[in-house]
Design a protein around this motif. Structure first.
Motif, PDB file in Angstrom:
ATOM      1  N   UNK A   2      31.438  -5.343  23.026  1.00  0.00           N
ATOM      2  CA  UNK A   2      30.925  -4.063  22.551  1.00  0.00           C
ATOM      3  C   UNK A   2      31.533  -2.897  23.329  1.00  0.00           C
ATOM      4  N   UNK A   3      31.735  -3.075  24.625  1.00  0.00           N
ATOM      5  CA  UNK A   3      32.383  -2.014  25.408  1.00  0.00           C
ATOM      6  C   UNK A   3      33.802  -1.774  24.901  1.00  0.00           C
ATOM      7  N   UNK A   4      34.520  -2.844  24.574  1.00  0.00           N
ATOM      8  CA  UNK A   4      35.851  -2.686  24.005  1.00  0.00           C
ATOM      9  C   UNK A   4      35.826  -1.938  22.680  1.00  0.00           C
ATOM     10  N   UNK A   5      34.865  -2.259  21.827  1.00  0.00           N
ATOM     11  CA  UNK A   5      34.741  -1.566  20.537  1.00  0.00           C
ATOM     12  C   UNK A   5      34.362  -0.106  20.749  1.00  0.00           C
ATOM     13  N   UNK A   6      33.487   0.150  21.712  1.00  0.00           N
ATOM     14  CA  UNK A   6      33.092   1.529  21.997  1.00  0.00           C
ATOM     15  C   UNK A   6      34.286   2.352  22.461  1.00  0.00           C
ATOM     16  N   UNK A   7      35.093   1.783  23.337  1.00  0.00           N
ATOM     17  CA  UNK A   7      36.279   2.500  23.809  1.00  0.00           C
ATOM     18  C   UNK A   7      37.258   2.753  22.672  1.00  0.00           C
ATOM     19  N   UNK A   8      37.464   1.770  21.829  1.00  0.00           N
ATOM     20  CA  UNK A   8      38.358   1.944  20.686  1.00  0.00           C
ATOM     21  C   UNK A   8      37.889   3.093  19.801  1.00  0.00           C
ATOM     22  N   UNK A   9      36.577   3.181  19.584  1.00  0.00           N
ATOM     23  CA  UNK A   9      36.013   4.248  18.756  1.00  0.00           C
ATOM     24  C   UNK A   9      36.203   5.607  19.414  1.00  0.00           C
ATOM     25  N   UNK A  10      35.933   5.672  20.715  1.00  0.00           N
ATOM     26  CA  UNK A  10      36.085   6.939  21.428  1.00  0.00           C
ATOM     27  C   UNK A  10      37.536   7.388  21.427  1.00  0.00           C
ATOM     28  N   UNK A  11      38.456   6.470  21.658  1.00  0.00           N
ATOM     29  CA  UNK A  11      39.874   6.825  21.683  1.00  0.00           C
ATOM     30  C   UNK A  11      40.342   7.394  20.336  1.00  0.00           C
ATOM     31  N   UNK A  12      39.686   6.967  19.245  1.00  0.00           N
ATOM     32  CA  UNK A  12      40.037   7.476  17.924  1.00  0.00           C
ATOM     33  C   UNK A  12      39.394   8.829  17.636  1.00  0.00           C
TER      34      UNK A  12
ATOM     35  N   UNK B 272      22.658   1.120  20.411  1.00  0.00           N
ATOM     36  CA  UNK B 272      24.015   1.559  20.111  1.00  0.00           C
ATOM     37  C   UNK B 272      24.613   2.301  21.303  1.00  0.00           C
ATOM     38  N   UNK B 273      25.899   2.139  21.594  1.00  0.00           N
ATOM     39  CA  UNK B 273      26.535   2.961  22.626  1.00  0.00           C
ATOM     40  C   UNK B 273      26.472   4.442  22.251  1.00  0.00           C
ATOM     41  N   UNK B 274      26.413   5.284  23.277  1.00  0.00           N
ATOM     42  CA  UNK B 274      26.317   6.731  23.075  1.00  0.00           C
ATOM     43  C   UNK B 274      27.474   7.404  23.802  1.00  0.00           C
ATOM     44  N   UNK B 275      28.109   8.364  23.132  1.00  0.00           N
ATOM     45  CA  UNK B 275      29.151   9.178  23.738  1.00  0.00           C
ATOM     46  C   UNK B 275      28.585  10.547  24.070  1.00  0.00           C
ATOM     47  N   UNK B 276      28.800  10.985  25.303  1.00  0.00           N
ATOM     48  CA  UNK B 276      28.444  12.354  25.698  1.00  0.00           C
ATOM     49  C   UNK B 276      29.724  13.160  25.836  1.00  0.00           C
ATOM     50  N   UNK B 277      29.777  14.274  25.092  1.00  0.00           N
ATOM     51  CA  UNK B 277      30.919  15.184  25.141  1.00  0.00           C
ATOM     52  C   UNK B 277      30.495  16.426  25.915  1.00  0.00           C
ATOM     53  N   UNK B 278      31.162  16.732  27.015  1.00  0.00           N
ATOM     54  CA  UNK B 278      30.772  17.896  27.806  1.00  0.00           C
ATOM     55  C   UNK B 278      31.188  19.190  27.107  1.00  0.00           C
ATOM     56  N   UNK B 279      30.547  20.290  27.446  1.00  0.00           N
ATOM     57  CA  UNK B 279      30.989  21.576  26.890  1.00  0.00           C
ATOM     58  C   UNK B 279      32.325  21.999  27.495  1.00  0.00           C
ATOM     59  N   UNK B 280      33.049  22.789  26.754  1.00  0.00           N
ATOM     60  CA  UNK B 280      34.250  23.398  27.305  1.00  0.00           C
ATOM     61  C   UNK B 280      35.515  22.580  27.241  1.00  0.00           C
ATOM     62  N   UNK B 281      35.514  21.451  26.507  1.00  0.00           N
ATOM     63  CA  UNK B 281      36.767  20.707  26.367  1.00  0.00           C
ATOM     64  C   UNK B 281      37.785  21.547  25.605  1.00  0.00           C
ATOM     65  N   UNK B 282      39.011  21.509  26.057  1.00  0.00           N
ATOM     66  CA  UNK B 282      40.088  22.248  25.392  1.00  0.00           C
ATOM     67  C   UNK B 282      40.624  21.400  24.243  1.00  0.00           C
ATOM     68  N   UNK B 283      40.575  21.906  23.002  1.00  0.00           N
ATOM     69  CA  UNK B 283      41.081  21.113  21.867  1.00  0.00           C
ATOM     70  C   UNK B 283      42.526  20.681  22.101  1.00  0.00           C
ATOM     71  N   UNK B 284      42.779  19.396  21.849  1.00  0.00           N
ATOM     72  CA  UNK B 284      44.125  18.870  21.992  1.00  0.00           C
ATOM     73  C   UNK B 284      44.506  18.457  23.396  1.00  0.00           C
TER      74      UNK B 284
ATOM     75  N   UNK C 238      26.162  11.609  21.018  1.00  0.00           N
ATOM     76  CA  UNK C 238      26.258  11.069  19.665  1.00  0.00           C
ATOM     77  C   UNK C 238      26.351   9.547  19.724  1.00  0.00           C
ATOM     78  N   UNK C 239      25.489   8.856  18.972  1.00  0.00           N
ATOM     79  CA  UNK C 239      25.640   7.401  18.857  1.00  0.00           C
ATOM     80  C   UNK C 239      26.968   7.082  18.177  1.00  0.00           C
ATOM     81  N   UNK C 240      27.537   5.951  18.541  1.00  0.00           N
ATOM     82  CA  UNK C 240      28.831   5.583  17.976  1.00  0.00           C
ATOM     83  C   UNK C 240      28.717   4.807  16.674  1.00  0.00           C
ATOM     84  N   UNK C 241      27.513   4.357  16.310  1.00  0.00           N
ATOM     85  CA  UNK C 241      27.312   3.681  15.037  1.00  0.00           C
ATOM     86  C   UNK C 241      27.932   2.296  14.966  1.00  0.00           C
TER      87      UNK C 241
END
Length: 265
Positions: free
Chosen positions: A141-151, A72-84, A63-66
């Motif tokens: 931009x890397x700092x902003x990308x990390x901030x977005x991912x952490x949220x 745009x930076x892209x986040x890849x989420x692997x399958x099987x993450x445990x919610x929480x 997913x692009x981070x917008x």
């Protein structure tokens, strides 16, 4: 304690499946000349405390981070993450002339096996800012990308790494060493040099390089970088292999195994 583990892999390692990212822009070798310092420090950190129980899972995939209209930076989420459950995170940096897709391709299949989040930014220019002039828009931009991912998704603050190939490897070293309290581990595939900047923390480092690299010859790059890091007190794992300017599959796997971040670990 300073250690170096050298492994020579027999035979050519340019088989199908080995990754060769773009390197159209000439790259620097060995120690960099003195240039503008500062700007490498990232203030962002993942939230402290346990994630909220029962949190909704983030859908697997890319997913692009917008954050920017182009590249745009892209986040890849692997399958099987445990919610929480807080997941490990890898920032993956492309080589010169590359893109976020190239950064994802570097380690994404292995990240899926290990349950690692991967965020892949793209440089604002043909290569990363500190490779040419000094830290600036790319670090921002890397700092902003990390901030977005952490949220968006819980991230384990003890399992955050930065990785890269070629120019991306050089940038990963510079950014990672400057932010050693954020990035506990650094992976550098065929780096050219370490961009100057401040250093914090004591991250562990994995470096690989081909003995027949004709883009960034190993004699002028990793064979100088690794001893210099060790002399500075860093724990470095060095894998030199028979081959050129590439990331063989077995080297990529060795790097991810070296992280030691298994799903559920």
């Amino acid at each position: 304690m300073r250690t170096r583990r050298r492994f020579l892999l027999a035979g050519a390692r340019l088989a199908a499946g080995a990754l060769l990212a773009g390197c159209a822009v000439p790259e620097r070798e060995g120690r960099a000349p003195d240039r503008r310092r500062g700007g490498a420090e990232l203030a962002v950190r993942p939230p402290t405390g346990a994630p909220e129980p029962g949190a909704e899972p983030v859908t697997p995939g890319d997913r692009p981070l917008g954050l920017v209209a182009e590249r745009d930076p892209v986040l890849h989420v692997p399958p099987g993450l445990v919610p929480g459950r807080a997941a490990p995170l890898l920032v993956s940096l492309h080589g010169a002339g590359g893109s976020a897709a190239a950064g994802l391709a570097l380690l994404q299949p292995l990240a899926d096996e290990h349950g690692l989040l991967v965020v892949a930014p793209a440089s604002r220019g043909a290569t990363w800012d500190a490779v040419r002039d000094g830290y600036g828009p790319d670090a921002d931009l890397i700092g902003r990308a990390l901030e977005t991912v952490f949220a968006m998704v819980p991230v384990d603050p003890e399992r955050i790494a930065v990785a890269g190939f070629s120019d991306g490897a050089s940038y990963a070293l510079g950014l990672g060493l400057a932010n050693g309290e954020l990035f506990g581990r650094i992976v550098a595939f065929s780096p050219g040099f370490v961009p100057p900047g401040g250093r914090t923390g004591r991250p562990e480092v994995f470096v690989s390089h081909g003995d027949a690299d004709d883009v960034l010859p190993v004699d002028r790059t990793s064979r100088r970088i690794v001893p210099s890091l060790e002399d500075d007190g860093y724990d470095v794992t060095y894998r030199e292999f028979a081959g050129g300017h590439t990331v063989p599959p077995e080297i990529a796997r060795a790097a991810v195994d070296w992280l030691g971040w298994k799903t559920g670990g």
